[in-house]
Design an enzyme around this catalytic site. Sequence first.
Site, PDB file in Angstrom:
ATOM      1  CD  GLU A   1     -21.749  -9.860 -44.541  1.00 47.90           C
ATOM      2  OE1 GLU A   1     -22.241 -10.901 -43.672  1.00 47.90           O
ATOM      3  OE2 GLU A   1     -22.113  -9.611 -45.889  1.00 47.90           O
TER       4      GLU A   1
ATOM      5  CB  SER B   1     -23.747  -8.537 -41.106  1.00 45.03           C
ATOM      6  OG  SER B   1     -22.848 -10.422 -41.513  1.00 45.03           O
TER       7      SER B   1
ATOM      8  CE1 TYR C   1     -24.518 -13.196 -37.969  1.00 44.03           C
ATOM      9  CE2 TYR C   1     -23.549 -11.088 -38.731  1.00 44.03           C
ATOM     10  CZ  TYR C   1     -24.015 -12.252 -39.112  1.00 44.03           C
ATOM     11  OH  TYR C   1     -24.396 -11.761 -40.355  1.00 44.03           O
TER      12      TYR C   1
ATOM     13  NE  ARG D   1     -32.627 -11.877 -42.664  1.00 41.99           N
ATOM     14  CZ  ARG D   1     -31.690 -11.901 -42.669  1.00 41.99           C
ATOM     15  NH1 ARG D   1     -30.617 -13.460 -41.720  1.00 41.99           N
ATOM     16  NH2 ARG D   1     -30.782 -10.753 -42.490  1.00 41.99           N
TER      17      ARG D   1
ATOM     18  CG  ASP E   1     -34.158  -8.280 -42.686  1.00 41.36           C
ATOM     19  OD1 ASP E   1     -34.007  -9.330 -42.333  1.00 41.36           O
ATOM     20  OD2 ASP E   1     -32.319  -8.071 -43.120  1.00 41.36           O
TER      21      ASP E   1
ATOM     22  CD  GLU F   1     -30.173  -4.691 -46.118  1.00 36.66           C
ATOM     23  OE1 GLU F   1     -29.196  -5.437 -45.623  1.00 36.66           O
ATOM     24  OE2 GLU F   1     -30.143  -3.721 -45.755  1.00 36.66           O
TER      25      GLU F   1
ATOM     26  CG  ASN G   1     -28.953 -11.880 -46.101  1.00 33.03           C
ATOM     27  OD1 ASN G   1     -28.033 -12.713 -47.295  1.00 33.03           O
ATOM     28  ND2 ASN G   1     -28.126 -11.594 -45.168  1.00 33.03           N
TER      29      ASN G   1
ATOM     30  N   GLY H   1     -27.107 -15.855 -43.319  1.00 31.99           N
ATOM     31  CA  GLY H   1     -26.068 -16.812 -42.391  1.00 31.99           C
ATOM     32  C   GLY H   1     -27.092 -17.953 -42.029  1.00 31.99           C
TER      33      GLY H   1
END
Length: 309
Positions: free
Chosen positions: A20, A146, A214, A253, A255, A268, A270, A274
């Site tokens: 990443e 990602s 992205y 974060r 999800d 998961e 994070n 980003g």
Amino acid sequence: MSNASKFGKVAVLLGGKSAEREVSLDSGKAVLEALLRSGVNAEGFDPQERSVTELVAYDRAFIVLHGRGGEDGQIQGTLEWLNVPYTGTGVQGSAIGMDKVKTKQIWQGSELPTAPYRIVSQDTDLKEVISALGLPLIIKPVHEGSSVGMSKVERVEDLAGAITKAIQHDAVVMAEQWITGREFTISFLNGQPLPVIRLQPPADVAFYDYEAKYNRNDVEYGIPCGLTEAEEQKLKALCLRAFQAVGASGWGRIDAMQDQQGNFWLLEVNTVPGMTSHSLVPKAANAVGYSFDELCVAILEQTLAGDTQ
């Protein structure tokens, strides 16, 4: 910002050596520019190009390193050793959050809902996997973010190839039951959930993958998210428990999915999300009045609270 001097000299950690790297360079550039606009004495610091021992010259670090080496506890441990305060989750929570299987095991042990899975390899009995998880399913490298190396598998004959693809990114690979429904993301700031965002990739995208995250400009980000007030509060409370269960703190974060029966499932966590123009934490923070610059300063302010790692 008149009191920006309180931060001293700040290293914005960006780049690194993970898959990443490019996203991290974009995120780090955005954060660095925001801090400079706010009057902070900040510099970009790429651990791939400089020795991490040089970090001892800084008063604190804003970690925007995505993936392995930056999000898995390694840089956090280095900063602890150098006694440099840093943003986000500490060593243990970072290591757990980067490992999708360990995260799931903790959530399962905490009686939090997460999709059934199997660890798989090229020697795995694929019939048993499909019998246990059904089709479609999703193949994921366990230690990547990602959506790197991930594949949705709808046919038996595609499973082995998806595992081979994932193994190119990680020695440990998992198969996870596919959940059909709506995808949501829940961002955290100062350890508390921000407004839920619904993710709606275009119809030609199988899931919210790297390309959608992205490079696409046609993903819909729903704020408000379309849940009832009661459902949104339930999802926030669930994700806060999940965030705390893995030892995550500060900002981050989670999800999640809502299946067709209305049940929520955790995907998961994070711990270094980003911070690009497409990113989700800035969108959620903006919904409660934070500009991007204000968000970056608020995250950096967490390093002032003493030894909170």
